[in-house]
Motif scaffolding. Structure first.
Motif, PDB file in Angstrom:
ATOM      1  N   SER A   1      48.928  29.701  66.419  1.00 23.46           N
ATOM      2  CA  SER A   1      50.038  30.990  66.542  1.00 23.46           C
ATOM      3  C   SER A   1      51.326  30.705  65.945  1.00 23.46           C
ATOM      4  N   VAL A   2      51.731  29.466  65.900  1.00 25.34           N
ATOM      5  CA  VAL A   2      52.769  29.234  65.153  1.00 25.34           C
ATOM      6  C   VAL A   2      52.708  29.341  63.475  1.00 25.34           C
ATOM      7  N   LEU A   3      51.565  29.051  63.010  1.00 26.40           N
ATOM      8  CA  LEU A   3      51.081  29.379  61.536  1.00 26.40           C
ATOM      9  C   LEU A   3      51.161  30.698  61.376  1.00 26.40           C
TER      10      LEU A   3
ATOM     11  N   PHE B   1      64.203  30.282  56.126  1.00 26.53           N
ATOM     12  CA  PHE B   1      63.075  29.966  56.291  1.00 26.53           C
ATOM     13  C   PHE B   1      62.196  30.374  55.286  1.00 26.53           C
ATOM     14  N   ARG B   2      62.431  32.047  55.063  1.00 29.60           N
ATOM     15  CA  ARG B   2      61.629  32.724  54.185  1.00 29.60           C
ATOM     16  C   ARG B   2      61.969  32.581  52.989  1.00 29.60           C
ATOM     17  N   TYR B   3      62.930  32.007  52.556  1.00 31.42           N
ATOM     18  CA  TYR B   3      63.540  31.702  51.178  1.00 31.42           C
ATOM     19  C   TYR B   3      63.082  30.664  50.759  1.00 31.42           C
ATOM     20  N   TYR B   4      63.166  29.444  51.690  1.00 32.64           N
ATOM     21  CA  TYR B   4      62.970  27.862  51.184  1.00 32.64           C
ATOM     22  C   TYR B   4      61.568  27.553  51.064  1.00 32.64           C
ATOM     23  N   VAL B   5      60.769  28.177  51.904  1.00 30.71           N
ATOM     24  CA  VAL B   5      59.439  27.580  51.842  1.00 30.71           C
ATOM     25  C   VAL B   5      58.808  28.207  50.448  1.00 30.71           C
ATOM     26  N   PRO B   6      58.692  29.438  50.146  1.00 26.88           N
ATOM     27  CA  PRO B   6      58.193  29.709  49.098  1.00 26.88           C
ATOM     28  C   PRO B   6      58.873  28.940  47.672  1.00 26.88           C
ATOM     29  N   MET B   7      60.317  28.948  47.759  1.00 30.68           N
ATOM     30  CA  MET B   7      60.972  28.150  46.541  1.00 30.68           C
ATOM     31  C   MET B   7      60.371  26.864  46.715  1.00 30.68           C
TER      32      MET B   7
ATOM     33  N   THR C   1      57.344  25.701  47.324  1.00 31.47           N
ATOM     34  CA  THR C   1      55.893  25.869  46.998  1.00 31.47           C
ATOM     35  C   THR C   1      55.799  26.130  45.416  1.00 31.47           C
ATOM     36  N   LEU C   2      56.816  26.824  45.052  1.00 31.54           N
ATOM     37  CA  LEU C   2      56.888  27.006  43.632  1.00 31.54           C
ATOM     38  C   LEU C   2      57.371  25.685  42.833  1.00 31.54           C
ATOM     39  N   TRP C   3      58.269  25.144  43.384  1.00 36.78           N
ATOM     40  CA  TRP C   3      58.933  23.911  42.672  1.00 36.78           C
ATOM     41  C   TRP C   3      57.991  22.714  42.393  1.00 36.78           C
ATOM     42  N   ARG C   4      57.235  22.510  43.658  1.00 42.12           N
ATOM     43  CA  ARG C   4      56.539  21.150  43.891  1.00 42.12           C
ATOM     44  C   ARG C   4      55.657  20.821  42.653  1.00 42.12           C
TER      45      ARG C   4
ATOM     46  N   HIS D   1      47.764  31.891  50.375  1.00 42.74           N
ATOM     47  CA  HIS D   1      48.204  31.382  51.857  1.00 42.74           C
ATOM     48  C   HIS D   1      48.121  29.969  51.719  1.00 42.74           C
ATOM     49  N   GLN D   2      47.090  29.402  51.423  1.00 42.97           N
ATOM     50  CA  GLN D   2      46.835  27.809  51.452  1.00 42.97           C
ATOM     51  C   GLN D   2      47.808  27.055  50.622  1.00 42.97           C
ATOM     52  N   GLN D   3      48.473  27.527  49.656  1.00 44.53           N
ATOM     53  CA  GLN D   3      49.691  26.891  48.941  1.00 44.53           C
ATOM     54  C   GLN D   3      50.848  26.937  50.201  1.00 44.53           C
ATOM     55  N   LEU D   4      51.024  27.945  50.737  1.00 44.02           N
ATOM     56  CA  LEU D   4      52.265  28.032  51.563  1.00 44.02           C
ATOM     57  C   LEU D   4      51.902  27.127  52.745  1.00 44.02           C
ATOM     58  N   ILE D   5      50.544  27.252  53.207  1.00 41.20           N
ATOM     59  CA  ILE D   5      50.348  26.365  54.456  1.00 41.20           C
ATOM     60  C   ILE D   5      50.784  24.936  54.378  1.00 41.20           C
ATOM     61  N   LEU D   6      50.327  24.424  53.146  1.00 39.21           N
ATOM     62  CA  LEU D   6      50.429  23.175  52.615  1.00 39.21           C
ATOM     63  C   LEU D   6      51.922  22.696  52.689  1.00 39.21           C
ATOM     64  N   THR D   7      52.664  23.629  52.258  1.00 42.49           N
ATOM     65  CA  THR D   7      53.970  23.229  52.150  1.00 42.49           C
ATOM     66  C   THR D   7      54.545  23.393  53.484  1.00 42.49           C
ATOM     67  N   ILE D   8      54.077  24.163  54.312  1.00 43.52           N
ATOM     68  CA  ILE D   8      54.722  24.092  55.801  1.00 43.52           C
ATOM     69  C   ILE D   8      54.291  22.891  56.448  1.00 43.52           C
ATOM     70  N   TYR D   9      53.109  22.439  56.180  1.00 47.41           N
ATOM     71  CA  TYR D   9      52.449  21.010  56.994  1.00 47.41           C
ATOM     72  C   TYR D   9      53.430  20.073  56.323  1.00 47.41           C
ATOM     73  N   GLY D  10      53.747  19.821  55.058  1.00 43.54           N
ATOM     74  CA  GLY D  10      54.735  19.041  54.490  1.00 43.54           C
ATOM     75  C   GLY D  10      55.838  18.905  54.851  1.00 43.54           C
ATOM     76  N   LEU D  11      56.487  19.810  55.239  1.00 39.15           N
ATOM     77  CA  LEU D  11      57.623  20.147  55.831  1.00 39.15           C
ATOM     78  C   LEU D  11      57.688  19.955  57.160  1.00 39.15           C
ATOM     79  N   TYR D  12      57.046  20.491  58.001  1.00 38.67           N
ATOM     80  CA  TYR D  12      56.959  20.541  59.435  1.00 38.67           C
ATOM     81  C   TYR D  12      55.896  20.136  60.297  1.00 38.67           C
ATOM     82  N   GLY D  13      54.718  19.612  59.616  1.00 34.52           N
ATOM     83  CA  GLY D  13      53.682  19.058  60.353  1.00 34.52           C
ATOM     84  C   GLY D  13      53.473  17.672  60.502  1.00 34.52           C
TER      85      GLY D  13
END
Length: 301
Positions: A43-45, A238-244, A246-249, A21-33
């Motif tokens: 609620s959005v998270l 979105f479902r594809y890119y965020v995990p991708m 996260t694994l890439w970074r 979870h924490q890895q994905l949340i950091l990616t989401i904030y890096g992209l959209y936060g």
């Protein structure tokens, strides 16, 4: 490879690499936060992570842990609970973009940077922290207290160590290195290339066909793909890119852009980069459109 089918698309499957979870949340904030106020409603998270297969209790627990670690700060806006990146982590995310999205690889003969540190015996924990940070920054270990990397990582490394309170123990020197003998053998001694190859192979296992799959699905023009996309396809992107991502970074840190001539024959790093950047250009705009719609809907509610 474990996959799940997307909503309405038949050619694309969404890989499910083992990510926390924490890895994905950091990616989401890096992209959209980082735009506007930078705060995202809980609620959005929950909705974003829900699309990635994680339940609400797990998301709330991960957010609480990130807050306790000083990664996220809570803010209030109209009574709604929101979280934003702390200033320290916002700076780290901004610096991370320089590595994650920079398709750079040095050529043979390019300058190197040496990081030389000396830590008193009474501060062993600091020594361990330095070794860990330098490894994460892509440095190889030449000898006790002597680390080497392509010179392009120097400024980012200095900032990172300063943020960690470790800069006072390290001196940096930049210059040429003209070895006698096989440079490949030396690089293999200084860097753990087997561990790096495992990371690259994992990325290729999940995303090796991603560029071909998405190009077949939406074409090769990112602007046209975005213009023609609907809500379902944007959600799938979105479902594809965020995990991708996260694994890439972690790969651009583990491999700091070492010249190909110094790496083993058949090294997969360049192909992994080609695939990542191709998919990034093609579907990141659609993924962002989906994320923006969730934020806009939450703010309008």
């Amino acid at each position: 490879m474990p996959t799940v089918e997307t909503g309405v698309q038949r050619m694309i499957t969404v890989p499910t690499p083992p990510l926390r979870h924490q890895q994905l949340i950091l990616t989401i904030y890096g992209l959209y936060g980082r735009r506007g106020g930078g705060a995202l409603p809980v609620s959005v998270l929950i909705e974003m992570l829900g699309a990635l297969g994680h339940d609400a209790p797990g998301v709330r627990s991960a957010v609480s842990r990130l807050k306790a670690k000083g990664v996220l700060n809570s803010v209030r806006n109209g009574g709604a609970a929101k979280y934003e990146l702390s200033p320290r982590w916002l700076e780290m995310v901004n610096e991370g973009d320089e590595r994650i999205f920079a398709p750079h690889r040095d050529a043979p003969g390019s300058p190197w940077v040496l990081a030389i540190f000396s830590v008193p015996e009474s501060m062993r924990e600091r020594r361990h922290q330095l070794r860990t940070e330098l490894t994460r920054l892509g440095f190889g270990s030449m000898a006790a207290g002597v680390w080497i990397a392509p010179s392009g990582v120097r400024e980012g490394a200095k900032r990172r160590l300063a943020n960690r309170g470790l800069a006072e123990y390290v001196e940096f020197f930049t210059g040429d290195y003209e070895p006698e003998g096989d440079m490949r053998a030396r690089v293999a001694q200084w860097w753990d290339l087997e561990a790096l190859q495992v990371q690259i192979s994992e990325f290729m296992q999940y995303y090796g066909s991603s560029l071909a799959d998405w190009t077949a699905e939406v074409g090769g023009d990112p602007a046209a793909a975005l213009a023609a996309s609907g809500p379902e396809l944007r959600r799938d992107a979105f479902r594809y890119y965020v995990p991708m991502l996260t694994l890439w970074r972690r790969l651009p840190y583990s491999d700091p852009g070492l010249p190909l001539d110094y790496l083993p024959e058949g090294w997969q790093g360049p192909e992994a980069r080609r695939i990542f950047f191709g998919v990034h250009e093609l579907i990141a705009p659609m993924a962002e459109a989906h994320a923006r719609s969730l934020v806009d809907d939450a703010e309008a509610a």
